[in-house]
Write a protein that holds these residues in place. Structure first.
Motif, PDB file in Angstrom:
ATOM      1  N   ASN A   1      56.844   7.100 -37.095  1.00  0.00           N
ATOM      2  CA  ASN A   1      55.954   6.507 -36.112  1.00  0.00           C
ATOM      3  C   ASN A   1      55.869   7.396 -34.888  1.00  0.00           C
ATOM      4  N   VAL A   2      54.792   7.203 -34.148  1.00  0.00           N
ATOM      5  CA  VAL A   2      54.531   8.074 -33.009  1.00  0.00           C
ATOM      6  C   VAL A   2      53.897   7.266 -31.882  1.00  0.00           C
ATOM      7  N   TYR A   3      54.271   7.598 -30.651  1.00  0.00           N
ATOM      8  CA  TYR A   3      53.590   6.995 -29.504  1.00  0.00           C
ATOM      9  C   TYR A   3      53.537   8.000 -28.364  1.00  0.00           C
ATOM     10  N   CYS A   4      52.691   7.710 -27.377  1.00  0.00           N
ATOM     11  CA  CYS A   4      52.535   8.638 -26.259  1.00  0.00           C
ATOM     12  C   CYS A   4      52.687   7.905 -24.942  1.00  0.00           C
ATOM     13  N   ALA A   5      52.868   8.677 -23.872  1.00  0.00           N
ATOM     14  CA  ALA A   5      53.025   8.096 -22.530  1.00  0.00           C
ATOM     15  C   ALA A   5      52.611   9.150 -21.525  1.00  0.00           C
ATOM     16  N   PHE A   6      52.454   8.743 -20.278  1.00  0.00           N
ATOM     17  CA  PHE A   6      52.258   9.732 -19.218  1.00  0.00           C
ATOM     18  C   PHE A   6      53.626  10.241 -18.804  1.00  0.00           C
ATOM     19  N   ARG A   7      53.717  11.527 -18.520  1.00  0.00           N
ATOM     20  CA  ARG A   7      54.984  12.084 -18.071  1.00  0.00           C
ATOM     21  C   ARG A   7      55.382  11.409 -16.763  1.00  0.00           C
ATOM     22  N   GLY A   8      56.641  11.026 -16.670  1.00  0.00           N
ATOM     23  CA  GLY A   8      57.113  10.320 -15.483  1.00  0.00           C
ATOM     24  C   GLY A   8      56.937   8.814 -15.604  1.00  0.00           C
ATOM     25  N   HIS A   9      56.185   8.367 -16.622  1.00  0.00           N
ATOM     26  CA  HIS A   9      55.990   6.931 -16.842  1.00  0.00           C
ATOM     27  C   HIS A   9      56.343   6.603 -18.286  1.00  0.00           C
TER      28      HIS A   9
ATOM     29  N   LYS B   1      59.480  18.024 -26.833  1.00  0.00           N
ATOM     30  CA  LYS B   1      59.578  18.715 -25.545  1.00  0.00           C
ATOM     31  C   LYS B   1      58.481  19.749 -25.328  1.00  0.00           C
ATOM     32  N   THR B   2      57.789  20.141 -26.419  1.00  0.00           N
ATOM     33  CA  THR B   2      56.784  21.197 -26.242  1.00  0.00           C
ATOM     34  C   THR B   2      55.371  20.648 -26.091  1.00  0.00           C
ATOM     35  N   GLN B   3      55.129  19.459 -26.598  1.00  0.00           N
ATOM     36  CA  GLN B   3      53.765  18.944 -26.625  1.00  0.00           C
ATOM     37  C   GLN B   3      53.419  18.182 -25.357  1.00  0.00           C
ATOM     38  N   GLN B   4      52.490  18.708 -24.531  1.00  0.00           N
ATOM     39  CA  GLN B   4      52.191  18.058 -23.252  1.00  0.00           C
ATOM     40  C   GLN B   4      50.724  17.723 -23.063  1.00  0.00           C
ATOM     41  N   THR B   5      49.908  17.979 -24.089  1.00  0.00           N
ATOM     42  CA  THR B   5      48.485  17.702 -23.925  1.00  0.00           C
ATOM     43  C   THR B   5      48.145  16.342 -24.528  1.00  0.00           C
TER      44      THR B   5
ATOM     45  N   GLY C   1      39.285   9.022 -17.674  1.00  0.00           N
ATOM     46  CA  GLY C   1      38.126   9.858 -17.379  1.00  0.00           C
ATOM     47  C   GLY C   1      38.584  11.157 -16.771  1.00  0.00           C
ATOM     48  N   SER C   2      38.063  11.467 -15.589  1.00  0.00           N
ATOM     49  CA  SER C   2      38.368  12.761 -15.004  1.00  0.00           C
ATOM     50  C   SER C   2      39.405  12.670 -13.904  1.00  0.00           C
ATOM     51  N   ALA C   3      40.156  11.563 -13.877  1.00  0.00           N
ATOM     52  CA  ALA C   3      41.088  11.378 -12.769  1.00  0.00           C
ATOM     53  C   ALA C   3      42.185  12.433 -12.760  1.00  0.00           C
ATOM     54  N   GLY C   4      42.368  13.038 -11.622  1.00  0.00           N
ATOM     55  CA  GLY C   4      43.516  13.884 -11.310  1.00  0.00           C
ATOM     56  C   GLY C   4      44.078  14.699 -12.451  1.00  0.00           C
ATOM     57  N   ARG C   5      45.352  14.966 -12.379  1.00  0.00           N
ATOM     58  CA  ARG C   5      46.005  15.726 -13.417  1.00  0.00           C
ATOM     59  C   ARG C   5      46.841  14.781 -14.263  1.00  0.00           C
ATOM     60  N   LEU C   6      46.748  14.974 -15.568  1.00  0.00           N
ATOM     61  CA  LEU C   6      47.419  14.055 -16.467  1.00  0.00           C
ATOM     62  C   LEU C   6      48.341  14.831 -17.388  1.00  0.00           C
TER      63      LEU C   6
ATOM     64  N   THR D   1      51.750  13.702 -44.602  1.00  0.00           N
ATOM     65  CA  THR D   1      50.383  13.829 -44.108  1.00  0.00           C
ATOM     66  C   THR D   1      50.408  14.708 -42.870  1.00  0.00           C
ATOM     67  N   GLU D   2      49.307  15.439 -42.664  1.00  0.00           N
ATOM     68  CA  GLU D   2      49.182  16.165 -41.412  1.00  0.00           C
ATOM     69  C   GLU D   2      48.169  15.383 -40.592  1.00  0.00           C
ATOM     70  N   ALA D   3      48.566  14.981 -39.406  1.00  0.00           N
ATOM     71  CA  ALA D   3      47.672  14.151 -38.604  1.00  0.00           C
ATOM     72  C   ALA D   3      47.440  14.774 -37.247  1.00  0.00           C
ATOM     73  N   GLU D   4      46.192  14.642 -36.790  1.00  0.00           N
ATOM     74  CA  GLU D   4      45.872  15.048 -35.431  1.00  0.00           C
ATOM     75  C   GLU D   4      45.669  13.764 -34.644  1.00  0.00           C
ATOM     76  N   LEU D   5      46.437  13.624 -33.568  1.00  0.00           N
ATOM     77  CA  LEU D   5      46.431  12.377 -32.811  1.00  0.00           C
ATOM     78  C   LEU D   5      45.968  12.640 -31.394  1.00  0.00           C
ATOM     79  N   LYS D   6      45.396  11.610 -30.807  1.00  0.00           N
ATOM     80  CA  LYS D   6      44.958  11.743 -29.414  1.00  0.00           C
ATOM     81  C   LYS D   6      45.498  10.560 -28.629  1.00  0.00           C
ATOM     82  N   CYS D   7      46.009  10.856 -27.447  1.00  0.00           N
ATOM     83  CA  CYS D   7      46.505   9.792 -26.582  1.00  0.00           C
ATOM     84  C   CYS D   7      45.310   9.339 -25.757  1.00  0.00           C
ATOM     85  N   HIS D   8      44.801   8.177 -26.111  1.00  0.00           N
ATOM     86  CA  HIS D   8      43.555   7.725 -25.491  1.00  0.00           C
ATOM     87  C   HIS D   8      43.827   6.925 -24.222  1.00  0.00           C
ATOM     88  N   SER D   9      43.117   7.271 -23.155  1.00  0.00           N
ATOM     89  CA  SER D   9      43.243   6.512 -21.911  1.00  0.00           C
ATOM     90  C   SER D   9      41.860   6.338 -21.330  1.00  0.00           C
ATOM     91  N   SER D  10      41.725   5.482 -20.351  1.00  0.00           N
ATOM     92  CA  SER D  10      40.423   5.324 -19.702  1.00  0.00           C
ATOM     93  C   SER D  10      40.398   6.093 -18.389  1.00  0.00           C
TER      94      SER D  10
END
Ligand SMILES: *[C@@H]1O[C@H](CO)[C@@H](O)[C@H](O)[C@H]1NC(C)=O
Ligand SMILES: *[C@@H]1O[C@H](CO)[C@@H](O)[C@H](O)[C@H]1NC(C)=O
Ligand SMILES: *[C@@H]1O[C@H](CO)[C@@H](O)[C@H](O)[C@H]1NC(C)=O
Ligand SMILES: *[C@@H]1O[C@H](CO)[C@@H](O)[C@H](O)[C@H]1NC(C)=O
Ligand SMILES: *[C@@H]1O[C@H](CO)[C@@H](O)[C@H](O)[C@H]1NC(C)=O
Ligand SMILES: *[C@@H]1O[C@H](CO)[C@@H](O)[C@H](O)[C@H]1NC(C)=O
Ligand SMILES: *[C@@H]1O[C@H](CO)[C@@H](O)[C@H](O)[C@H]1NC(C)=O
Length: 640
Positions: free
Chosen positions: A389-397, A373-377, A356-361, A345-354
């Motif tokens: 399986n797939v999961y996301c995190a904030f860089r540095g966390h 290593k290439t995907q940072q958005t 909003g417009s806080a700082g740089r993520l 399957t080809e899937a488009e995924l979004k790392c959902h957080s609350s």
């Protein structure tokens, strides 16, 4: 007009829609000149159009990009520009090309152009000229006619490099405290310790830095960041620099809306003494005049604005100026789109957080445990085979990632917020690849009827009865189960004593019980004793003696709160003379049992009464109707 509150502070210099292009090709901007404040977030609203077919061939958009620079005749996508790393967002879906830039910097001032490219021969379009963005800072300008004298009369103006049409109304802060509204300048006498800041009404979060009116060593607090967003469970450092004109007597960090419990709620409380933060807060000053608040083991309920204050013998820094806004979020992977191909399957995924417009993520993605290593958005498109399986995190966390997801054709469920406490509002969102055209239905396990239809199921004020397993259906596919756990603090504990007839020297159980989620822990205290007597629901006193009598408290606690009940254990003391007499009488009774049976009978009855000299009453604090009756007897006072 589509500026959300999250969009921060923005002046529209030209608020007419601007339509560019001819025929069926073109781009529409809501505004072509925008002024925004440093640190805020701007949405450059944009939509684009193209002919759906040319000569019978369907038009497909192949590339969309926003750019401010051109390199070797090619526009440079702002998403690949390191100056904007983690700060720009746009997707170009459904003819919407709105660009969001967060944490604006003065160097972001530029002309932004949008380009899209289609599959049609020559089918490309670039907006000309584009949108001019100016990023400004508010600054207090001081005009002091007699600089040498203290106190001095001074005239202050609130200045910005953007000259807006409609003069906004300003707010003035002196030493952190709001002093005046609605005027674009203030004039008054100032002291050498005074500092001043200004802001635009409705956008107090983006106030100017505090400036010293007369003397460089005036009282000041300047926060390092306006907003921070971090993952639940991790830690955060919030810092500020400060200066006091006088000798500091105390200083601390606080949450403006939380007063000390049981005390004056208008007074701010040092976070280090706030029970919600017990063991999780540290304050350190690695260099003079720079204070850092460190909060560990973050919970979503820690999301708030944090401020710093200091006191001297004459002065206290005010609490009206905005501090640093912290958002604690639980990341979740949302499946935006899934396309089933032959074996994958080809899937488009979004790392959902609350956030909003806080700082740089900055995001990181993990596929089968391997970091990409290439995907940072915040979005990520890739091919997935069954079982991936797939999961996301904030860089540095990276230690605090989202739960992992198996991208599949099944609809996915998003629960927001993830930490659910009784009384809050909760939203379950069902999404699938055919979103939003799909027909959605919501179910709760063990309920035969569906709950509702529509992609969103909303609890205005969730209660403990809503706890359970939920799932949704989109077309013919069911989502995975999600468990909605509703947490609540312990209710008033009920306390009891067993056995009810207590004999000195025997073993007695004090029992406490209370309903709570998560399960509460129990601690027993005795009045006037510092350390707890026992932990656990049952407190057993073996070999009970008169000195055990007194007032006991059962304290019940979970992460949501605590409650306590009181239990009076009253033991009447039998005097040594009476005890002696009793023993003697027993011996006499034994030897003279036959002879004296009749004459001793009344005395025996009296003595038997004395062998149960221990008596207890229980009295939970604030007994209510819902408490079992036996835990709430009237306070009897039976003296032998
Ligand atoms: C449709 O597109 C193809 C390739 O792009 C081209 O060969 C063909 O001529 C087009 N059809 C028409 C009707 O223009
Ligand atoms: C916070 O500061 C402490 C001490 O300087 C440092 O050890 C820690 O890594 C910092 N934590 C974060 C999340 O920046
Ligand atoms: C990283 O993500 C990109 C898509 O953004 C994908 O094409 C690439 O294969 C991924 N790399 C690895 C090592 O998974
Ligand atoms: C649903 O019902 C089954 C059988 O009656 C029971 O075993 C299960 O625990 C119930 N599940 C929930 C979430 O109540
Ligand atoms: C006290 O509680 C313990 C543990 O539950 C139990 O074994 C014992 O029988 C109880 N004793 C009395 C006097 O109720
Ligand atoms: C009881 O629970 C609270 C909150 O979960 C925790 O802070 C405390 O350390 C616990 N006490 C004991 C004795 O386990
Ligand atoms: C019990 O709760 C009351 C308020 O409900 C509080 O004043 C008291 O200090 C608590 N006692 C103990 C021992 O925790």
């Amino acid at each position: 007009m589509g500026f959300t509150a999250a969009a921060g502070f923005v002046f529209l210099l030209l608020s007419l829609s601007v339509v560019q292009g001819q025929n069926d090709w073109g781009v529409t901007f809501t505004s072509t000149r925008i002024c925004a404040v440093e640190g805020s977030t701007v949405d450059i609203h944009c939509s684009y159009r193209y002919p759906s077919r040319i000569n019978g061939n369907v038009t497909v958009v192949e590339e969309v990009l926003w750019f401010i620079k051109v390199k070797e005749n090619l526009p440079v996508d702002v998403r690949t520009d390191s100056e904007f790393a983690g700060r720009v967002q746009y997707d170009g879906d459904k003819n919407d090309c709105t660009l969001r830039i967060t944490d604006l910097k003065p160097s972001d001032s530029a002309v932004y152009s949008f380009r899209f490219i289609t599959n049609q021969p020559g089918g490309r379009y670039t907006s000309e000229p584009g949108v001019t963005l100016s990023v400004t800072v508010f600054q207090v300008q001081v005009n002091k006619p007699y600089p040498k004298a203290y106190p001095t009369w001074a005239v202050l103006t609130c200045h910005s490099s953007c000259q807006p049409f409609n003069n906004p109304s300003y707010i003035w802060y002196k030493n952190g405290l709001k002093i005046q509204e609605d005027t674009s300048f203030i004039e008054q006498y100032f002291d050498e310790a005074d500092s001043i800041s200004c802001a635009v009404k409705g956008h107090e979060k983006f106030s100017s830095p505090s400036v010293c009116v007369l003397h460089e060593t005036c009282n000041r607090v300047i926060y390092t960041e306006r907003s921070v967003c971090v993952s639940k469970g991790s830690s955060v450092n919030i810092s500020c620099t400060y200066n006091s004109y006088y000798k500091v007597t105390s200083k601390f960090w606080f949450r403006p809306e939380r007063g000390p419990q049981w005390k004056n709620p208008s007074q701010s409380e040092d976070l280090r003494t706030d029970s919600q933060y017990t063991g999780r807060v540290q304050v350190f000053e690695t260099e003079r005049g720079r204070s850092t608040l460190r909060i560990t083991d973050l919970r979503e309920t820690d999301s708030a604005q944090y401020q710093f204050t200091f006191r001297t013998s004459y002065f206290e820094w005010g609490s009206s100026l905005h501090g640093t806004t912290l958002t604690v979020t639980a990341l979740q992977v949302q499946v935006i789109r899934v396309t089933l191909l032959q074996s994958y399957t080809e899937a488009e995924l979004k790392c959902h957080s609350s956030c909003g417009s806080a700082g740089r993520l900055h995001y990181v993605w993990f596929k089968n445990g391997q970091k990409n290593k290439t995907q940072q958005t915040s979005t990520y498109t890739d091919h997935f085979y069954p079982g991936d399986n797939v999961y996301c995190a904030f860089r540095g966390h990276e230690d605090y990632p989202s739960p992992s997801v198996y991208p599949s054709i099944r609809p996915s469920v998003l629960v927001s917020p993830s930490e659910i406490v009784e009384g809050i509002s909760v939203t379950l969102t069902c999404s699938s690849d055919t979103n939003p055209a799909a027909k959605y239905t919501w179910y709760k396990r063990n309920q035969s009827l569906p709950l509702s239809s529509g992609d969103i199921y909303h609890f205005t004020s969730i209660s403990s009865e809503d706890r359970g397993i939920y799932y949704c259906k989109s077309e013919d596919h069911y989502s995975v189960d999600v468990f909605v756990d509703v947490q609540y603090p312990p209710n008033l504990p009920s306390v009891s004593v067993s056995p009810s007839e207590i004999v000195e020297g025997s073993s007695v159980n004090l029992t406490c019980s209370s309903d709570a989620n998560p399960a509460a822990n129990y601690t027993w205290y005795k009045e006037n004793e510092e350390s707890p007597k026992a932990s656990g629901q049952i407190f057993t006193i073996t070999d009970i003696r008169a000195e055990h009598s007194g007032i006991y408290y059962c304290e019940v606690q979970n992460i949501r709160g605590r409650h306590n009940s009181t239990l009076h254990l009253t033991l009447s003391t039998v005097s040594p003379f009476l005890r002696n007499l009793t023993t003697k009488m027993n011996r006499i009774r034994l030897s003279l049992v036959v002879l004296m049976l009749i004459s001793l009978l009344p005395l025996t009855l009296w003595l038997r009464k004395k062998t149960t000299p221990l008596h207890s009453t229980t009295e939970p604090t604030g007994c209510k109707d819902n408490i079992e009756l036996d835990a709430c007897p009237a306070h009897e006072d039976v003296s032998p």
